[in-house]
Design a protein around this motif. Structure first.
Motif, mmCIF file in Angstrom:
data_model
loop_
_atom_site.group_PDB
_atom_site.id
_atom_site.type_symbol
_atom_site.label_atom_id
_atom_site.label_comp_id
_atom_site.label_asym_id
_atom_site.label_seq_id
_atom_site.Cartn_x
_atom_site.Cartn_y
_atom_site.Cartn_z
ATOM 1 N N VAL A 198 0.859 -1.181 0.000
ATOM 2 C CA VAL A 198 0.000 0.000 0.000
ATOM 3 C C VAL A 198 0.896 1.232 0.000
ATOM 4 N N LEU A 199 0.668 2.138 -0.953
ATOM 5 C CA LEU A 199 1.449 3.373 -1.085
ATOM 6 C C LEU A 199 0.561 4.578 -0.819
ATOM 7 N N TYR A 200 1.067 5.465 0.002
ATOM 8 C CA TYR A 200 0.341 6.721 0.187
ATOM 9 C C TYR A 200 1.324 7.821 0.550
ATOM 10 N N ASN A 201 0.878 9.041 0.352
ATOM 11 C CA ASN A 201 1.720 10.213 0.537
ATOM 12 C C ASN A 201 2.044 10.474 1.991
ATOM 13 N N GLY A 202 1.018 10.388 2.856
ATOM 14 C CA GLY A 202 1.209 10.746 4.248
ATOM 15 C C GLY A 202 1.229 12.262 4.378
ATOM 16 N N LEU A 203 1.798 12.751 5.422
ATOM 17 C CA LEU A 203 1.938 14.189 5.650
ATOM 18 C C LEU A 203 0.603 14.928 5.602
ATOM 19 N N GLY A 204 -0.503 14.217 5.880
ATOM 20 C CA GLY A 204 -1.813 14.837 5.901
ATOM 21 C C GLY A 204 -2.475 14.971 4.546
ATOM 22 N N TYR A 205 -1.788 14.605 3.480
ATOM 23 C CA TYR A 205 -2.326 14.764 2.127
ATOM 24 C C TYR A 205 -3.445 13.770 1.837
ATOM 25 N N ASP A 206 -3.248 12.548 2.248
ATOM 26 C CA ASP A 206 -4.228 11.486 2.001
ATOM 27 C C ASP A 206 -4.438 10.681 3.283
ATOM 28 N N GLN A 207 -4.836 11.397 4.313
ATOM 29 C CA GLN A 207 -5.016 10.804 5.642
ATOM 30 C C GLN A 207 -5.968 9.609 5.627
ATOM 31 N N TRP A 208 -6.934 9.638 4.747
ATOM 32 C CA TRP A 208 -7.892 8.542 4.612
ATOM 33 C C TRP A 208 -7.199 7.227 4.273
ATOM 34 N N MET A 209 -6.134 7.287 3.461
ATOM 35 C CA MET A 209 -5.417 6.062 3.090
ATOM 36 C C MET A 209 -4.651 5.527 4.294
ATOM 37 N N SER A 210 -4.114 6.418 5.084
ATOM 38 C CA SER A 210 -3.431 6.000 6.305
ATOM 39 C C SER A 210 -4.385 5.213 7.203
ATOM 40 N N LYS A 211 -5.609 5.688 7.321
ATOM 41 C CA LYS A 211 -6.615 5.010 8.153
ATOM 42 C C LYS A 211 -6.986 3.654 7.562
ATOM 43 N N LEU A 212 -7.166 3.588 6.247
ATOM 44 C CA LEU A 212 -7.502 2.314 5.609
ATOM 45 C C LEU A 212 -6.365 1.305 5.796
ATOM 46 N N ALA A 213 -5.140 1.771 5.616
ATOM 47 C CA ALA A 213 -3.986 0.873 5.727
ATOM 48 C C ALA A 213 -3.799 0.384 7.156
ATOM 49 N N SER A 214 -4.006 1.251 8.126
ATOM 50 C CA SER A 214 -3.782 0.851 9.517
ATOM 51 C C SER A 214 -4.854 -0.114 10.024
ATOM 52 N N ALA A 215 -5.975 -0.204 9.331
ATOM 53 C CA ALA A 215 -7.041 -1.122 9.729
ATOM 54 C C ALA A 215 -6.776 -2.549 9.272
ATOM 55 N N ASN A 216 -5.692 -2.769 8.541
ATOM 56 C CA ASN A 216 -5.417 -4.085 7.970
ATOM 57 C C ASN A 216 -4.343 -4.836 8.727
ATOM 58 N N ASP A 217 -4.221 -6.104 8.377
ATOM 59 C CA ASP A 217 -3.235 -7.006 8.962
ATOM 60 C C ASP A 217 -1.840 -6.570 8.525
ATOM 61 N N LYS A 218 -1.044 -6.094 9.468
ATOM 62 C CA LYS A 218 0.304 -5.603 9.158
ATOM 63 C C LYS A 218 1.206 -6.709 8.612
ATOM 64 N N ALA A 219 0.932 -7.946 8.984
ATOM 65 C CA ALA A 219 1.767 -9.046 8.505
ATOM 66 C C ALA A 219 1.529 -9.309 7.025
ATOM 67 N N LYS A 220 0.346 -8.970 6.512
ATOM 68 C CA LYS A 220 0.028 -9.264 5.120
ATOM 69 C C LYS A 220 0.570 -8.208 4.163
ATOM 70 N N ASN A 221 0.332 -6.946 4.481
ATOM 71 C CA ASN A 221 0.741 -5.943 3.504
ATOM 72 C C ASN A 221 1.822 -5.018 4.043
ATOM 73 N N GLU A 222 2.612 -4.551 3.121
ATOM 74 C CA GLU A 222 3.664 -3.572 3.407
ATOM 75 C C GLU A 222 3.060 -2.206 3.111
ATOM 76 N N THR A 223 3.066 -1.332 4.091
ATOM 77 C CA THR A 223 2.523 0.006 3.921
ATOM 78 C C THR A 223 3.684 0.986 3.826
ATOM 79 N N ILE A 224 3.704 1.766 2.747
ATOM 80 C CA ILE A 224 4.780 2.730 2.535
ATOM 81 C C ILE A 224 4.209 4.139 2.554
ATOM 82 N N ASN A 225 4.591 4.897 3.577
ATOM 83 C CA ASN A 225 4.253 6.307 3.696
ATOM 84 C C ASN A 225 5.410 7.059 3.033
ATOM 85 N N VAL A 226 5.178 7.559 1.841
ATOM 86 C CA VAL A 226 6.251 8.174 1.046
ATOM 87 C C VAL A 226 6.854 9.376 1.770
#
Length: 182
Positions: free
Chosen positions: A89-117
């Motif tokens: 999962v790729l997202y900007n972070g820094l408040g630009y796409d906060q919604w993606m941060s919330k979606l990513a954090s709701a998932n199983d961390k062992a399954k997906n790699e989340t990259i806050n650019v």
């Protein structure tokens, strides 16, 4: 006769269970087809992921148009399903796409790699200017990070990811950025 049928049935069931479990453990990381699934909040990060991944996976960008403001975007249930099924999962972070941060954090961390650019790739602090795609180093650094991540998830295609990185860096005019993926 009934005992023989029961034993035969149990043996058949046990063999089927063993075959099923062995098939599950032999499946390589990634989607059900063995390919890496990437979901990006915005298309410009998705384009970098497509360039590195090549035909060894799929990339879906949730926001595909510059006319949609990522800061005001309201995610749909379908977006949450995409993120839940993603390997990366790729997202900007820094408040630009906060919604993606919330979606990513709701998932199983062992399954997906989340990259806050913003914070993980560009090492910026919260509150920094979120329009980091204007920085000429953002996309080369992201591409290198993606090469490393994809190579770990799918070591069979590591050389292809490294070749794709070199090609991508030349395309964007950043051949001076190292193409090593350590």
């Amino acid at each position: 006769m009934n005992k023989l049928k029961r034993r035969t049935g149990l043996i058949f069931f046990a063999l089927m269970a063993i075959l099923f479990l062995s098939a599950c453990t032999n499946q390589k990381q990634g989607g059900s087809d063995g390919k890496i699934k990437v979901v990006s909040s915005v298309d410009f990060y998705g384009e970098a992921a497509k360039a590195i991944l090549g035909n060894h996976g799929t990339v879906t960008s949730i926001i595909k148009s510059s006319s949609v403001d990522a800061e005001d975007y309201e995610p749909q249930v379908s977006d949450a399903k995409l993120v839940a099924d993603a390997d990366v999962v790729l997202y900007n972070g820094l408040g630009y796409d906060q919604w993606m941060s919330k979606l990513a954090s709701a998932n199983d961390k062992a399954k997906n790699e989340t990259i806050n650019v913003g914070t993980q790739v560009m090492n910026l602090k919260s509150g920094a200017n979120p329009h980091i795609w204007y920085d000429s180093e953002t996309m080369p650094k992201l591409a290198k990070r993606l090469t490393t991540v994809f190579s770990k998830k799918d070591p069979t295609h590591q050389k292809a990811y490294q070749r794709n990185l070199k090609t991508y860096l030349k395309k964007i005019g950043k051949s001076s950025v190292t193409a090593r993926s350590d």
